[in-house]
Design a protein around this motif. Structure first.
Motif, PDB file in Angstrom:
ATOM      1  N   ALA A  35      14.511 -66.683  22.480  1.00  0.00           N
ATOM      2  CA  ALA A  35      15.276 -67.912  22.730  1.00  0.00           C
ATOM      3  C   ALA A  35      14.343 -69.055  23.122  1.00  0.00           C
ATOM      4  N   GLU A  36      13.281 -68.743  23.867  1.00  0.00           N
ATOM      5  CA  GLU A  36      12.324 -69.789  24.250  1.00  0.00           C
ATOM      6  C   GLU A  36      11.514 -70.258  23.050  1.00  0.00           C
ATOM      7  N   VAL A  37      11.165 -69.352  22.159  1.00  0.00           N
ATOM      8  CA  VAL A  37      10.470 -69.749  20.933  1.00  0.00           C
ATOM      9  C   VAL A  37      11.346 -70.708  20.136  1.00  0.00           C
ATOM     10  N   ASN A  38      12.625 -70.428  20.085  1.00  0.00           N
ATOM     11  CA  ASN A  38      13.547 -71.335  19.390  1.00  0.00           C
ATOM     12  C   ASN A  38      13.576 -72.700  20.070  1.00  0.00           C
ATOM     13  N   ALA A  39      13.629 -72.709  21.404  1.00  0.00           N
ATOM     14  CA  ALA A  39      13.668 -73.985  22.128  1.00  0.00           C
ATOM     15  C   ALA A  39      12.397 -74.798  21.905  1.00  0.00           C
ATOM     16  N   CYS A  40      11.305 -74.091  21.551  1.00  0.00           N
ATOM     17  CA  CYS A  40      10.027 -74.768  21.282  1.00  0.00           C
ATOM     18  C   CYS A  40       9.813 -74.994  19.792  1.00  0.00           C
ATOM     19  N   MET A  41      10.900 -74.937  19.033  1.00  0.00           N
ATOM     20  CA  MET A  41      10.872 -75.197  17.590  1.00  0.00           C
ATOM     21  C   MET A  41      10.037 -74.174  16.829  1.00  0.00           C
ATOM     22  N   GLY A  42       9.942 -72.957  17.382  1.00  0.00           N
ATOM     23  CA  GLY A  42       9.201 -71.896  16.705  1.00  0.00           C
ATOM     24  C   GLY A  42      10.057 -71.187  15.668  1.00  0.00           C
ATOM     25  N   ARG A  43       9.462 -70.214  15.019  1.00  0.00           N
ATOM     26  CA  ARG A  43      10.138 -69.501  13.930  1.00  0.00           C
ATOM     27  C   ARG A  43      10.945 -68.328  14.479  1.00  0.00           C
ATOM     28  N   ILE A  44      12.235 -68.344  14.198  1.00  0.00           N
ATOM     29  CA  ILE A  44      13.137 -67.289  14.647  1.00  0.00           C
ATOM     30  C   ILE A  44      14.099 -66.936  13.507  1.00  0.00           C
ATOM     31  N   VAL A  45      14.883 -65.892  13.712  1.00  0.00           N
ATOM     32  CA  VAL A  45      15.984 -65.590  12.794  1.00  0.00           C
ATOM     33  C   VAL A  45      17.279 -65.983  13.500  1.00  0.00           C
ATOM     34  N   ALA A  46      18.019 -66.883  12.909  1.00  0.00           N
ATOM     35  CA  ALA A  46      19.287 -67.324  13.495  1.00  0.00           C
ATOM     36  C   ALA A  46      20.337 -66.243  13.252  1.00  0.00           C
ATOM     37  N   ALA A  47      20.454 -65.329  14.196  1.00  0.00           N
ATOM     38  CA  ALA A  47      21.338 -64.181  14.013  1.00  0.00           C
ATOM     39  C   ALA A  47      22.287 -64.049  15.204  1.00  0.00           C
ATOM     40  N   PRO A  48      23.506 -64.568  15.138  1.00  0.00           N
ATOM     41  CA  PRO A  48      24.033 -65.303  13.992  1.00  0.00           C
ATOM     42  C   PRO A  48      23.677 -66.785  13.987  1.00  0.00           C
ATOM     43  N   THR A  49      23.205 -67.331  15.129  1.00  0.00           N
ATOM     44  CA  THR A  49      22.841 -68.749  15.206  1.00  0.00           C
ATOM     45  C   THR A  49      21.506 -68.873  15.923  1.00  0.00           C
ATOM     46  N   ALA A  50      20.895 -70.058  15.824  1.00  0.00           N
ATOM     47  CA  ALA A  50      19.630 -70.283  16.524  1.00  0.00           C
ATOM     48  C   ALA A  50      19.836 -70.191  18.042  1.00  0.00           C
TER      49      ALA A  50
END
Length: 278
Positions: free
Chosen positions: A91-106
């Motif tokens: 979740a922190e990687v997502n908050a830092c605009m990193g690469r994640i899998v949106a499962a089901p959402t970012a």
């Protein structure tokens, strides 16, 4: 679930059948493996790097939990701490605009990797087992998206972190060797634990309270897995629980559905943060 139960196979096996011939299945497996690797990469980055979001609202929580765990400071045991740390990490990687899998959402991307990667490691499951479990998670997410919603703007946070927790719960049961029926009960129990959960991002950012909610949803998922594997059943069938999620989502005021017009987003602290961030 009924087809899997009747056929004596996993839910993921039924899902994979939908891809047709061996070529189609091979491509589906390769794509799911690629997504698993993205999840694993996000876990590593979130735990190893000193992350800080541009807003300054999030970053470093995963490393702190992981450091405490490594020092023997876990309250409920090593595996539970790993679930929490890994959910926060993604979740922190997502908050830092990193690469994640949106499962089901970012906004809910940390729950599934946090739960499933930790369970696979603890149970010494293969990468193939983990990939198949993700198909089961995808199946549950597909049902929720069809019968209700996975959008926080439409159904509140129950539709994002709640859906992710249900997906992880069903897949986690399969990964642990449970039956398709137990997977369905775990998904139902998990959703029931988040019904009515509002979506109230501070300053319109999917950081607070969203990042920490990923860890809390993962804990909810683990509890549902434990109960289902022990034989605890949901009195209300999972399809009816999902239908209830839809009705509850529609009943939630617009101010509590990712508009930042209610809930924690309108506390004095949140409003001051919003003013500071412009």
């Amino acid at each position: 679930m009924d087809r899997a139960q009747a056929g004596g196979v996993r839910i993921s096996d039924v899902v994979l059948e939908q891809y047709g011939d061996d070529g189609g299945r091979a491509r589906a497996l390769d794509e799911m493996k690629r997504r698993l690797h993205v999840m694993q990469g996000a876990v590593r980055r979130g735990l190893e790097e000193r992350l800080a979001s541009r807003s300054g609202l999030t970053g470093g929580a995963a490393r702190r939990v992981e450091t405490a765990r490594a020092r023997g400071g876990s309250v409920l045991g090593d595996s539970f701490s790993r679930v929490i740390a890994r959910s926060l990490a993604v979740a922190e990687v997502n908050a830092c605009m990193g690469r994640i899998v949106a499962a089901p959402t970012a906004g809910s991307c940390g729950v599934i990797p946090g739960v499933l990667i930790t369970l696979a490691e603890r149970l010494d499951r293969s990468e193939q087992d983990l990939v198949m479990a993700l198909f089961t998670a995808a199946a549950v997410g597909g049902v929720i998206a069809t019968r209700a919603t996975v959008s926080g703007a439409e159904g509140g946070c129950q539709a994002e972190c709640g859906a992710a927790a249900a997906m992880a719960a069903a897949a986690g049961v399969e990964l642990c060797g449970g039956t398709p029926a137990q997977s369905a009960h775990a998904a139902a129990i998990s959703i029931k634990g988040t019904l009515g959960l509002v979506c109230d991002p501070i300053a319109g950012l999917v950081e607070v309270p969203c990042v920490k909610r990923n860890a809390l949803a993962a804990a909810n998922s683990v509890a549902a897995i434990e109960m289902a594997l022990a034989g605890v059943e949901s009195v209300v069938p999972v399809d009816e629980v999902i239908d209830t999620m839809k009705r509850v989502g529609r009943a939630i005021p617009e101010s509590l559905r990712e508009t930042s017009l209610g809930g924690l987003a309108t506390t004095p602290t949140a409003l001051e943060i919003a003013r500071r961030l412009g």
